[in-house]
Design a protein around this motif. Structure first.
Motif, PDB file in Angstrom:
ATOM      1  N   LEU A 215      12.399   6.900  23.602  1.00 43.77           N
ATOM      2  CA  LEU A 215      13.156   7.033  24.844  1.00 43.77           C
ATOM      3  C   LEU A 215      12.266   7.346  26.025  1.00 43.77           C
ATOM      4  O   LEU A 215      12.468   6.843  27.117  1.00 43.77           O
ATOM      5  CB  LEU A 215      14.119   8.204  24.702  1.00 43.77           C
ATOM      6  CG  LEU A 215      15.406   7.892  24.036  1.00 43.77           C
ATOM      7  CD1 LEU A 215      16.233   9.146  23.990  1.00 43.77           C
ATOM      8  CD2 LEU A 215      16.103   6.848  24.866  1.00 43.77           C
ATOM      9  N   GLY A 219      12.199   5.294  29.370  1.00 45.21           N
ATOM     10  CA  GLY A 219      12.432   5.921  30.663  1.00 45.21           C
ATOM     11  C   GLY A 219      11.286   5.651  31.624  1.00 45.21           C
ATOM     12  O   GLY A 219      11.488   5.318  32.790  1.00 45.21           O
ATOM     13  N   ALA A 222      11.367   2.042  32.766  1.00 46.17           N
ATOM     14  CA  ALA A 222      12.430   1.826  33.742  1.00 46.17           C
ATOM     15  C   ALA A 222      12.004   2.343  35.105  1.00 46.17           C
ATOM     16  O   ALA A 222      12.178   1.670  36.129  1.00 46.17           O
ATOM     17  CB  ALA A 222      13.714   2.515  33.282  1.00 46.17           C
ATOM     18  N   LEU A 226      11.484   0.184  38.536  1.00 53.39           N
ATOM     19  CA  LEU A 226      12.242   0.433  39.754  1.00 53.39           C
ATOM     20  C   LEU A 226      11.314   0.719  40.921  1.00 53.39           C
ATOM     21  O   LEU A 226      11.533   0.267  42.035  1.00 53.39           O
ATOM     22  CB  LEU A 226      13.176   1.613  39.535  1.00 53.39           C
ATOM     23  CG  LEU A 226      14.366   1.278  38.644  1.00 53.39           C
ATOM     24  CD1 LEU A 226      14.966   2.523  38.046  1.00 53.39           C
ATOM     25  CD2 LEU A 226      15.404   0.539  39.467  1.00 53.39           C
TER      26      LEU A 226
ATOM     27  N   SER B 310      16.747   5.558  36.089  1.00 54.21           N
ATOM     28  CA  SER B 310      16.051   5.596  34.789  1.00 54.21           C
ATOM     29  C   SER B 310      16.653   6.658  33.874  1.00 54.21           C
ATOM     30  O   SER B 310      16.657   6.482  32.655  1.00 54.21           O
ATOM     31  CB  SER B 310      14.539   5.759  34.924  1.00 54.21           C
ATOM     32  OG  SER B 310      14.204   6.531  36.003  1.00 54.21           O
ATOM     33  N   ILE B 313      19.553   4.822  32.258  1.00 56.19           N
ATOM     34  CA  ILE B 313      19.103   3.882  31.228  1.00 56.19           C
ATOM     35  C   ILE B 313      18.688   4.661  29.971  1.00 56.19           C
ATOM     36  O   ILE B 313      19.039   4.305  28.843  1.00 56.19           O
ATOM     37  CB  ILE B 313      17.946   3.025  31.761  1.00 56.19           C
ATOM     38  CG1 ILE B 313      18.435   2.129  32.897  1.00 56.19           C
ATOM     39  CG2 ILE B 313      17.325   2.183  30.645  1.00 56.19           C
ATOM     40  CD1 ILE B 313      17.354   1.372  33.623  1.00 56.19           C
ATOM     41  N   THR B 314      17.957   5.747  30.176  1.00 58.17           N
ATOM     42  CA  THR B 314      17.528   6.555  29.036  1.00 58.17           C
ATOM     43  C   THR B 314      18.724   7.106  28.276  1.00 58.17           C
ATOM     44  O   THR B 314      18.761   7.092  27.047  1.00 58.17           O
ATOM     45  CB  THR B 314      16.657   7.722  29.529  1.00 58.17           C
ATOM     46  OG1 THR B 314      15.750   7.222  30.502  1.00 58.17           O
ATOM     47  CG2 THR B 314      15.882   8.339  28.406  1.00 58.17           C
ATOM     48  N   PHE B 317      20.233   4.637  25.871  1.00 56.80           N
ATOM     49  CA  PHE B 317      19.555   4.539  24.575  1.00 56.80           C
ATOM     50  C   PHE B 317      19.789   5.799  23.744  1.00 56.80           C
ATOM     51  O   PHE B 317      20.096   5.744  22.554  1.00 56.80           O
ATOM     52  CB  PHE B 317      18.059   4.336  24.780  1.00 56.80           C
ATOM     53  CG  PHE B 317      17.671   2.910  25.034  1.00 56.80           C
ATOM     54  CD1 PHE B 317      17.351   2.069  23.981  1.00 56.80           C
ATOM     55  CD2 PHE B 317      17.640   2.401  26.311  1.00 56.80           C
ATOM     56  CE1 PHE B 317      17.004   0.746  24.199  1.00 56.80           C
ATOM     57  CE2 PHE B 317      17.294   1.076  26.546  1.00 56.80           C
ATOM     58  CZ  PHE B 317      16.970   0.245  25.484  1.00 56.80           C
ATOM     59  N   LEU B 318      19.634   6.937  24.423  1.00 61.66           N
ATOM     60  CA  LEU B 318      19.709   8.218  23.725  1.00 61.66           C
ATOM     61  C   LEU B 318      21.043   8.397  23.005  1.00 61.66           C
ATOM     62  O   LEU B 318      21.111   8.907  21.890  1.00 61.66           O
ATOM     63  CB  LEU B 318      19.514   9.345  24.747  1.00 61.66           C
ATOM     64  CG  LEU B 318      19.584  10.781  24.239  1.00 61.66           C
ATOM     65  CD1 LEU B 318      18.488  11.024  23.231  1.00 61.66           C
ATOM     66  CD2 LEU B 318      19.453  11.762  25.390  1.00 61.66           C
TER      67      LEU B 318
END
Lengths: 238, 849
Positions: A215, A219, A222, A226, B310, B313-314, B317-318
């Protein structure tokens, strides 16, 4: 015929563990060569050095020996190799335009294959197989993260597949009612850990620690995407 | 502008002859009339996102009220000890339906309603890209909801708790139809969720205004995009779980039967694999609405857009890795518990990032304390408290202590009411003026807020204490004098105060429609495009679709606000063919790549959904001949839906730049239809993965039964694997031909060969499975379930490939109209991959007999 000694040596006892460094001349030579070549081609020397130092640590330090006794130590080694060293190395390489999905499938297949009982046992019976495992896992993971980095917006399905397959494998391992790897049947006892508990620990680490590291990588990707996309293009309109 | 920014365009110049094949425009109508909502009963044929979105919101709100009344019944029963207001069976029905309706028929549809209504308006599109799918999804939801609710009429309301744990919900312990009402009704309603997921993904990725790159999207679009992906992956485990359980109840297949190698925990894994992400699916859109409204009332852009995105988005998944923390009390290995515990507390990190972004935004200016703003502050207060009790519950020793007590009830209501209901009311106060063109009352709104806020905290804070004093959840009554009486009474009083607040909202809603002041242009001084027009926005949303340069267009682009909205420059002011159209964009950059033709009002979505509802309801009533009729109606509806002339093959001027012309419904992988197909395939893979998980799980925890299971016939498993490769190759060729515009005859031939391969593959799988008795073990039953799933995929592929062949044979396709084959290719490849994996699984599973 002499019995074969695995690359990291025989399973150590807890008392001798910290003295068990693996100063294998071929390994050291290989690491030095990799460093020399890497520094020549990398675009990010700091990251490359970090990845290289971690890889060196994973195989020279007593973690290598510990992984002969404890499956959970072996899994910890693999997690650090594939989910920390590999993305770090991928971030130090020039951008590689690879199709994310096929690379992720290759990584998934290798990951499941090498942790299944028979291939796992084979890595403890031959140096060649041992290195085939680590190089193929590390290499495919690096290529996968390089592909994610090059086109993060197209990598979401592949990243989802990777997250899902790693979790699924971890669940199966955590919930398995019997130990899988006959090698570890006796080696864990000096650590006051049954082989099943060791395996459950390995599964849970893969599930949770592995999941969180994955993760963190997602992160970071991402955020980078961005921030890079946010820079106004040169041909900005009035 | 010399050339289209879209460079590897496979469609050569204009082919106006192709358009004559597509006489779907309404040339006798003006632009406004083309977009008008049909009058009278024909409104049911409307596919407009604003009509469908409002239907979702209103229906969802009605279900909210029904479930709310059920909650009040629960609270009345618990008002005093040893109460006899409800008997325990009725009580079980009431709390089960309360939870079920709130989760499945209120929260998800409500967020879908906001998504369907707002997405096109916020990204500069005239409608969603699949309007008929939206209408179809709504009807599925409506009919599914009615099925679930009708169980009260038959005195067969589900009573096993909203998570339907087995073995309680198997036919052995739940006789009658109550669990079937749940499984069948909810599955039908869930179709709306997965169709909405496809719709949201394709709309946000493919129909943004020119220049709106991913990073210039309003923040809510990111939240909805991530939510849609989570729905696509998170709902399938529950759908598979429901189908397996229904198959066990209806056909006696032993999926969860421990004596035949099944496992009740399999249900819990599948359920929480859905249930944990579900919490985020509900929370994220609400947080996205907060992130939209907060900057408006502070007057400054959102702090830390990149970090918030972000973090979202994390979280996406988490949320899929953590379902096991709902199962601490099921006997997971001790070694794993502390790690899950640690991981669960770390959920606080990405959530915290968002909350800090919100708080930092608050500090940027002096917030205006409007009613929506009050609800946002209420959300921050309540949700943070719910998060803190979540961290407490993540600690295993505490969890085991508080397990199944009112502490958990308090926690989940703080999370869900704080994380969803309060932001939703804020959002309603904020966007209702957009729906109705009138403002709601600030005074009544403040009353509503304070009643809800105080009532909520009174009701649910007490439950923490009741729970710590040992009161289990789901008990119909309790003895006097063990310290629960006063707390329960206070909770009931609080619940009624909360309900009074909601009643004030409803009264105000009806009042404002008559006497509320008219809304001017952009009443909140907002920055996003939905406020460009004075509410109510005309049916086409945008007379011309403006180019976007900023994340806050109404603040930063004066050319949007210095003239009447209808005169703002942009794309597609001129409508060439009297069709509903909008601009289609590159998914990442937002550069326009196509003109996207949209459907006009049609009855087919309603017919298809009606057929499906008949199919489901008749199955519930064991009238299988009627199920077949329902299935046939659905198929006819679907065929009518897709039997339409292709729009591809022509190029039209957009009015952008210096005469930029773009292809209509471009034949390319970036097409909205291809993106939608990929979204659908994602769902199909998630369904397949859920089945694989079930098989792997049983093989893992019940190995001796897996050993006892007969292995599928090896030779046919090998043939199936080989045919899967052939199907993949044929599908690949289908796609190549579509993109390269190979001859139609070749295309037809490939279609027919694909059909042959599919039939052979289906037969081969059937023969492979023949030696396996599905009733022998749960493992064998999962093998048949996988076979059945692949058969369903093959049936769809077969229908599709024959359909495409027939279209070519009947002269309904001209060269350059390759989209249907491009989509079929993607679907066929996915089918081939899943069939191949199944064939491999059949080669290694079980023991040769």
């Amino acid at each position: 015929m002499d019995p074969y000694t695995p690359f990291c040596g025989t399973p150590p006892l807890p008392t001798e563990l910290l003295t068990r460094w693996t100063f294998d001349p071929v390994l050291i030579a290989g690491l030095i060569a990799a460093f020399a070549i890497g520094m020549r081609y990398t675009i990010e020397r700091k990251r490359f050095t970090g990845a290289w130092a971690l890889v060196a640590f994973l195989f020279i330090s007593p973690l290598c020996a510990a992984s002969m006794a404890l499956f959970s130590a072996r899994v910890a080694q693999h997690i650090l190799l594939t989910l920390v060293a590999a993305p770090l190395l991928a971030a130090a390489l020039p951008k590689l335009r690879l199709p994310p999905m096929p690379v992720a499938v290759v990584f998934a297949v290798l990951f499941w294959f090498w942790h299944a009982p028979a291939p796992y046992q084979a890595t403890l019976e031959s140096d060649l197989t041992y290195w085939a495992m680590h190089l193929s896992l590390f290499g495919s993971a690096t290529l996968m993260f390089a592909a994610f980095r090059a086109t993060p917006e197209q990598s979401i399905p592949a990243a989802a597949l990777t997250g899902a397959q790693l979790t699924l494998f971890a669940v199966v391992l955590t919930l398995a009612p019997t130990p899988w790897h006959s090698w570890h049947m006796l080696t864990t006892i000096p650590y006051e850990l049954g082989p099943l508990a060791d395996q459950q620990l390995a599964g849970a680490m893969m599930w949770v620690a592995g999941g969180l590291l994955f993760l963190a990588v997602i992160g970071k990707l991402a955020l980078t995407f961005l921030q890079e996309a946010d820079v106004p293009p040169a041909k900005s309109r009035p | 502008m010399t050339d289209a920014p879209y460079d590897n365009n496979p469609v050569p110049g204009p082919r106006d002859d192709a358009y004559d094949m597509a006489p779907k425009g309404e040339p006798d109508k003006s632009f406004e009339e083309v977009w008008a909502t049909p009058p009278g009963v024909k409104v049911l044929s409307s596919v407009s996102h604003r009509v469908v979105g409002k239907r979702f919101l209103i229906t969802g709100f009605i279900f909210f009220l029904i479930a709310g009344v059920l909650a009040l019944l629960v609270r009345l029963q618990l008002l005093v000890s040893e109460n006899t207001f409800l008997d325990s069976e009725t009580y079980n029905q009431v709390f089960t339906m309360h939870g079920t309706i709130m989760m499945f028929l209120f929260a998800i549809p409500m967020l879908e309603g906001f998504a369907v209504y707002l997405i096109p308006l916020m990204i500069g599109a005239r409608d969603l890209v699949f309007p008929r799918l939206g209408a179809f999804g709504y009807y599925c939801y409506l009919f599914g909801g009615i099925i679930v609710l009708s169980s009260f009429l038959f005195d067969a309301a589900p009573a096993g708790g909203w998570f339907m744990y087995v073995p309680l919900s198997t036919s052995q312990y739940t006789e009658g139809l109550s669990a079937d009402f749940w499984l069948i009704g909810i599955t039908l309603a869930e179709i709306a969720s997965v169709t909405a997921a496809v719709e949201i993904i394709a709309a946000i990725l493919c129909s943004r205004a020119p220049g709106m790159s991913l990073t210039k999207m309003p923040i809510l679009m990111w939240y909805l995009l991530v939510t849609a992906f989570m729905i696509a992956i998170g709902f399938p485990p529950l759908i598979i779980g429901s189908i397996l359980l229904e198959a066990e109840r209806l056909l006696g297949l032993p999926f969860f039967d421990i004596s035949l190698g099944g496992d009740p925990l399999l249900w819990q894994h599948l359920f929480w694999l859905f249930g944990h992400p579900e919490v985020y699916i509900i929370f994220l859109p609400a947080a996205g609405m907060v992130a939209t409204m907060l900057p408006v009332f502070v007057g400054k852009p959102l702090f830390g857009y990149g970090f918030a995105v972000s973090a979202v988005i994390t979280m996406g998944f988490l949320s899929f890795g953590l379902w096991a923390h709902h199962m601490f009390a099921t006997g997971l290995p001790i070694m794993s518990l502390s790690l899950f515990s640690a991981a669960s507390t770390m959920v606080a990190v990405p959530t915290g990032v968002q909350i800090f972004c919100f708080i930092a935004t608050l500090t940027l200016g002096k917030p205006r304390l409007t009613v929506p703003m009050l609800f946002i502050l209420g959300f921050l207060f309540i949700f943070v408290l719910g998060g803190l009790t979540g961290v407490m519950l993540a600690a295993v020793p505490f969890n085991l202590q508080a397990h199944d007590s009112y502490f958990v009830v308090a926690h989940l209501h703080y999370v869900l009411i704080g994380g969803f209901v309060f932001p939703m009311f804020g959002a309603l106060y904020y966007w209702v003026p957009h729906f109705t063109g009138r403002m709601m009352s600030e005074t009544l709104g403040k009353w509503a807020f304070w009643l809800m806020f105080l009532g909520f905290n009174l009701a649910f804070f007490m439950m923490h204490l009741t729970g710590l004093r040992g009161m289990p959840r789901r008990i119909a009554t309790y003895p006097e004098g063990i310290g629960w009486d006063r707390l329960n009474m206070l909770s009931t009083v609080g619940a009624f105060i909360l309900a009074a607040g909601i009643a004030v909202f409803i009264v105000d809603f009806f009042r404002h429609q008559r006497s509320g002041p008219k809304t001017g242009r952009d009443p909140w001084r907002a920055a996003t495009l939905e406020w460009l027009y004075e509410p109510r926005t005309p049916g086409y949303n945008f007379r011309a679709i403006p180019a976007i340069r900023s994340r806050e267009p109404l603040w930063d682009q004066p050319e949007l606000t210095d003239r009447p909205a209808a005169e703002v420059d942009g794309a597609l002011r001129i409508s060439h063919d009297h069709r509903r159209e909008t601009i289609g964009c590159d998914p990442v950059t937002g550069e326009p790549i196509q003109i996207l033709r949209l459907p006009h009002p049609t009855w087919f979505p309603l017919i298809s959904a009606l057929g499906l509802a008949v199919l489901f309801a008749a199955t519930l009533a064991s009238l299988y001949w009627l199920s077949a009729i329902g299935g046939l109606i659905a198929l006819i509806g679907l065929t009518g839906w897709i039997w339409e002339p292709s729009d591809s093959g022509v190029t039209r001027e957009t009015g952008l730049g210096e005469g930029l012309s773009l292809p209509v419904n471009v034949v390319d992988r970036k097409s909205h239809l291809h993106v939608g197909t990929i979204g659908t395939i994602l769902i199909l893979y998630a369904l397949f993965a859920s089945l694989l998980f079930a098989g792997l799980f049983l093989w893992n925890v019940q190995p001796e039964f897996a050993q006892d299971t007969a292995r599928p016939a090896r030779i046919f498993a090998l043939v199936s694997a080989a045919l899967s490769v052939i199907l993949f190759a044929l599908s690949w060729m289908t796609g190549r031909r579509a993109l390269s515009q190979g001859s139609l005859a070749a295309g037809m031939l490939i279609n027919l060969l694909t059909g042959v391969a599919i039939v052979a593959l289906g037969l081969s799988f059937f023969w492979a499975l023949l030696p396996v008795d599905p009733y022998s073990t749960a493992f064998a039953a999962v093998g048949w379930a996988m076979g059945a799933y692949v058969a369903a995929l093959l049936a769809v592929s077969l229908y599709w490939t024959l359909f495409n062949a027939l279209r070519k044979a009947t002269g309904n396709v001209v060269l350059g109209q390759g989209l249907p084959d491009l989509l079929l290719a993607a679907f066929g490849k996915a089918t081939a991959v899943m069939a191949g994996i199944t064939a491999v699984a059949f080669l290694v599973a079980g023991t040769p007999q």
